[in-house]
Design a protein around this motif. Structure first.
Motif, PDB file in Angstrom:
ATOM      1  N   SER A   1       1.745  -7.306  18.117  1.00 55.65           N
ATOM      2  CA  SER A   1       1.136  -6.107  18.722  1.00 55.65           C
ATOM      3  C   SER A   1       1.919  -4.860  18.359  1.00 55.65           C
ATOM      4  CB  SER A   1       1.076  -6.266  20.249  1.00 55.65           C
ATOM      5  OG  SER A   1       0.224  -7.344  20.617  1.00 55.65           O
ATOM      6  N   TRP A   2       3.261  -4.969  18.356  1.00 55.38           N
ATOM      7  CA  TRP A   2       4.069  -3.814  17.950  1.00 55.38           C
ATOM      8  C   TRP A   2       3.850  -3.499  16.472  1.00 55.38           C
ATOM      9  CZ3 TRP A   2       4.895  -1.262  21.909  1.00 55.38           C
ATOM     10  CH2 TRP A   2       5.519  -1.736  23.057  1.00 55.38           C
TER      11      TRP A   2
ATOM     12  N   THR B   1       7.361   4.145  26.555  1.00 52.54           N
ATOM     13  CA  THR B   1       7.952   2.802  26.574  1.00 52.54           C
ATOM     14  C   THR B   1       9.134   2.751  27.528  1.00 52.54           C
ATOM     15  OG1 THR B   1       7.264   2.251  24.320  1.00 52.54           O
ATOM     16  CG2 THR B   1       9.196   1.104  25.176  1.00 52.54           C
TER      17      THR B   1
ATOM     18  N   GLY C   1       0.413  -7.474  31.984  1.00 47.68           N
ATOM     19  CA  GLY C   1       0.767  -6.570  30.898  1.00 47.68           C
ATOM     20  C   GLY C   1       0.177  -6.987  29.571  1.00 47.68           C
ATOM     21  N   TYR C   2       0.260  -8.283  29.229  1.00 48.59           N
ATOM     22  CA  TYR C   2      -0.283  -8.741  27.945  1.00 48.59           C
ATOM     23  C   TYR C   2      -1.796  -8.528  27.884  1.00 48.59           C
ATOM     24  CZ  TYR C   2       3.705 -10.820  25.519  1.00 48.59           C
ATOM     25  OH  TYR C   2       4.866 -10.998  24.811  1.00 48.59           O
TER      26      TYR C   2
ATOM     27  N   TRP D   1      -2.413  -4.834  27.524  1.00 52.65           N
ATOM     28  CA  TRP D   1      -1.932  -4.459  26.192  1.00 52.65           C
ATOM     29  C   TRP D   1      -3.013  -4.740  25.149  1.00 52.65           C
ATOM     30  CZ3 TRP D   1       3.191  -6.938  23.951  1.00 52.65           C
ATOM     31  CH2 TRP D   1       3.719  -6.100  22.971  1.00 52.65           C
TER      32      TRP D   1
ATOM     33  N   SER E   1      -5.955  -2.267  25.410  1.00 52.32           N
ATOM     34  CA  SER E   1      -5.633  -0.944  24.878  1.00 52.32           C
ATOM     35  C   SER E   1      -5.602  -0.945  23.350  1.00 52.32           C
ATOM     36  CB  SER E   1      -4.289  -0.459  25.435  1.00 52.32           C
ATOM     37  OG  SER E   1      -3.216  -1.275  24.979  1.00 52.32           O
ATOM     38  N   THR E   2      -5.223  -2.075  22.744  1.00 50.99           N
ATOM     39  CA  THR E   2      -5.249  -2.172  21.278  1.00 50.99           C
ATOM     40  C   THR E   2      -6.675  -2.072  20.764  1.00 50.99           C
ATOM     41  OG1 THR E   2      -3.289  -3.596  21.326  1.00 50.99           O
ATOM     42  CG2 THR E   2      -4.592  -3.601  19.310  1.00 50.99           C
TER      43      THR E   2
ATOM     44  N   MET F   1      -1.020   2.317  24.953  1.00 48.04           N
ATOM     45  CA  MET F   1      -0.704   0.972  24.497  1.00 48.04           C
ATOM     46  C   MET F   1       0.795   0.694  24.635  1.00 48.04           C
ATOM     47  SD  MET F   1      -0.951  -0.622  20.693  1.00 48.04           S
ATOM     48  CE  MET F   1      -0.356  -2.279  20.362  1.00 48.04           C
ATOM     49  N   SER F   2       1.616   1.680  24.292  1.00 56.83           N
ATOM     50  CA  SER F   2       3.067   1.496  24.391  1.00 56.83           C
ATOM     51  C   SER F   2       3.500   1.307  25.834  1.00 56.83           C
ATOM     52  CB  SER F   2       3.785   2.703  23.781  1.00 56.83           C
ATOM     53  OG  SER F   2       3.526   2.800  22.404  1.00 56.83           O
TER      54      SER F   2
ATOM     55  N   LEU G   1       1.721   0.078  28.351  1.00 56.97           N
ATOM     56  CA  LEU G   1       1.310  -1.250  28.797  1.00 56.97           C
ATOM     57  C   LEU G   1       2.083  -2.343  28.060  1.00 56.97           C
ATOM     58  CD1 LEU G   1      -2.544  -0.589  28.936  1.00 56.97           C
ATOM     59  CD2 LEU G   1      -0.972  -0.769  30.880  1.00 56.97           C
ATOM     60  N   GLY G   2       2.368  -2.105  26.778  1.00 60.57           N
ATOM     61  CA  GLY G   2       3.148  -3.071  26.016  1.00 60.57           C
ATOM     62  C   GLY G   2       4.551  -3.224  26.547  1.00 60.57           C
TER      63      GLY G   2
END
Length: 524
Positions: free
Chosen positions: A38-39, A72, A96-97, A100, A103-104, A139-140, A142-143
């Motif tokens: 994801s990152w 972040t 969170g996942y 995440w 949001s992606t 996204m960051s 939530l990631g």
């Protein structure tokens, strides 16, 4: 009939709880991989998506990086504090996942807005570019809730002196595997359903499909975590006053300065900070440099990255033994050396499009590029493998969630903020801007890599001082273990004597520690 969800509420088995057994290792690998993938989508493909579909203006890439890094860190402190106060990691990790992943997928909406533009100077493109920056920030945030403040701390809860080398290896190679698959497979995915000439025309590539697949995997990881993941047994809530009071405790210098091994932790953080400043000079611009500067297609450059990094993975396994044998600073030194060599090769031998053969990725002319990417990728593996274990091993056990936020300041926010700003400045200073407005192009050149190498050279200074403090602690720790005054299985910043009291190993030798332990017994 047995409740099918009853197993989800059962405590972890002993081997799992101590960071051993197949259950623990497959979860560590899977959730680490999905998180790093994801990152990778964010760090590499969001930038290429922005360049291909909306704008080549490097300022938006810089804004993405700064906003992302800031959110972040904020998220890590907030959710890390909540997790410490509630004595739970799992529920934040699972939620969170899933968020995440959603949001992606949401990033696709920016292309829909960009498609409404009627020309290159249409303000709609600016709206779409701002959307990319905003969605990337969400996204960051939530990631970080999923990965930094939950998964990373869950791993730290289960890390011991017996498995730290292998845990470090997973942290070292998973970003590489995720980068390889994210780049190579991602490069193929964006061509699915795209026109035949999409490989040479990035504006036609199918980024939306890539975002849906990557986001779906993150959602699936959240579901798997809900079913299988277990918190550390005996993990208790740790509350110090109200939430906001506890949130700022890591910045209470009077209290934090009493923490054993604080000096070593800060020095180690500075070492990693400087490395990542260098790394962020060029990393977010690497795809732009390869595609628009050297002339490679995203797929071809993915092959170069993939081969170089696969070779780098092979080094991670013997490096794990160095970590287990308490040679972490040596591993960091190797990371600096390989980074300088790789960046130097780019500066001298991969200077521009004339230095490579973009028409044939396996041409002999491209060998220096393969070697340079191998060295740079190896340095990334080594610093991730050693830096994480070094710094996290010094966190106070009761506030691991909060101190993950401190780590993010040095590992994420400051290097991304400083590195990308200076990278942006170097790119704009050393290149000639082509085009105007939203379509202005500044392609990174060799000087970006030269200055990144110079920053790595500076890093030898704090590493020297951090190494000395580390060595002093390890020697004292071995003496204390030999004297029988601490439990050798502990992996906390504060090893405990037999009476459960903390020992500052950075200042106490074996005789002092043994004497203090005996005195405490007498007083009781």
């Amino acid at each position: 009939m047995r409740n099918p969800f009853a197993k989800m509420r059962e405590p972890a088995r002993g081997d799992y709880d101590n960071g051993r057994g197949g259950g623990f290792w497959w979860q560590l690998i899977v959730f680490c991989f999905i998180g790093q993938l994801s990152w990778n989508i964010e760090n590499q493909w969001f930038t290429l998506f922005l360049n291909a579909k909306i704008t080549l203006n490097v300022s938006y890439t810089t804004a993405m990086t700064i906003v992302s890094a800031t959110l972040t860190v904020i998220a890590t402190f907030i959710f890390g504090t909540l997790a410490d106060r509630q004595g739970q990691r799992k529920k934040f990790l699972c939620a969170g996942y899933i968020a995440w992943g959603v949001s992606t997928i949401l990033m696709s909406s920016a292309e829909w807005v960009a498609n409404l533009a009627t020309g290159e100077n249409d303000p709609t493109l600016i709206v779409a570019a701002v959307m990319v920056v905003a969605i990337d920030g969400i996204m960051s945030f939530l990631g970080s809730m999923a990965y930094d403040s939950s998964f990373n701390v869950w791993v730290n809860d289960h890390t011991t002196v017996k498995n730290k080398g292998r845990v470090g290896t997973v942290y070292g190679i998973m970003p590489v595997i995720a980068t390889i698959l994210g780049t190579v497979v991602g490069g193929q995915i964006i061509l699915w359903g795209a026109p035949a000439n999409a490989s040479s025309n990035t504006s036609l590539q199918n980024f939306q499909l890539l975002f849906w697949i990557a986001g779906g995997l993150a959602v699936l990881a959240g579901v798997f975590a809900t079913i299988f993941l277990k918190d550390k047994n005996g993990l208790k809530p740790h509350k110090e006053g109200g939430f906001w009071h506890q949130l700022v405790e890591p910045f209470n210098f009077k209290k934090v300065k009493e923490m054993p091994n604080l000096k070593e932790m800060l020095l180690a953080c500075v070492v990693v900070l400087i490395f990542y400043i260098s790394f962020n000079f060029y990393f977010v611009y690497l795809g732009t440099w390869a595609v628009y500067g050297l002339g490679f297609t995203p797929t071809d450059f993915g092959i170069i990255e993939g081969i170089g990094m696969i070779l780098g993975i092979a080094l991670a396994f013997p490096i794990a033994k160095l970590i287990d044998r308490n040679h972490i600073p040596l591993v960091v030194l190797l990371a600096l050396v390989t980074s300088i060599l790789g960046l130097g090769m780019i500066f001298f031998f991969v200077r521009d499009s004339n230095s490579v053969d973009a028409s044939n990725v396996f041409a002999l002319k491209n060998i220096p590029c393969f070697i340079a990417i191998f060295l740079v990728g190896t340095s990334m593996i080594l610093i991730a493998q050693a830096g994480m274990i070094w710094v996290r091993g010094l966190f106070p056990a009761k506030a691991r969630g909060q101190f993950e936020g401190v780590r993010c300041i040095f590992f994420v926010w400051l290097p991304m903020f400083i590195g990308t700003l200076f990278g942006d400045l170097i790119i704009k200073t050393c290149t000639i801007e082509q085009g105007t407005g939203i379509d202005a192009v500044n392609v990174p050149d060799k000087w970006l890599f030269f200055w990144a190498a110079m920053v790595c050279v500076i890093d030898f200074i704090p590493l020297f001082f951090a190494w000395r403090v580390y060595h002093k602690r390890i020697v004292a720790q071995k003496k204390a273990v030999a004297a029988g005054v601490i439990d050798a299985t502990l992996f906390d910043a504060q090893p405990l004597d037999k009476e459960g009291d903390a020992i500052d190993l950075a200042t106490e030798d074996d005789e002092t520690a043994a004497t203090n332990s005996a005195n405490k017994k007498d007083k009781r």
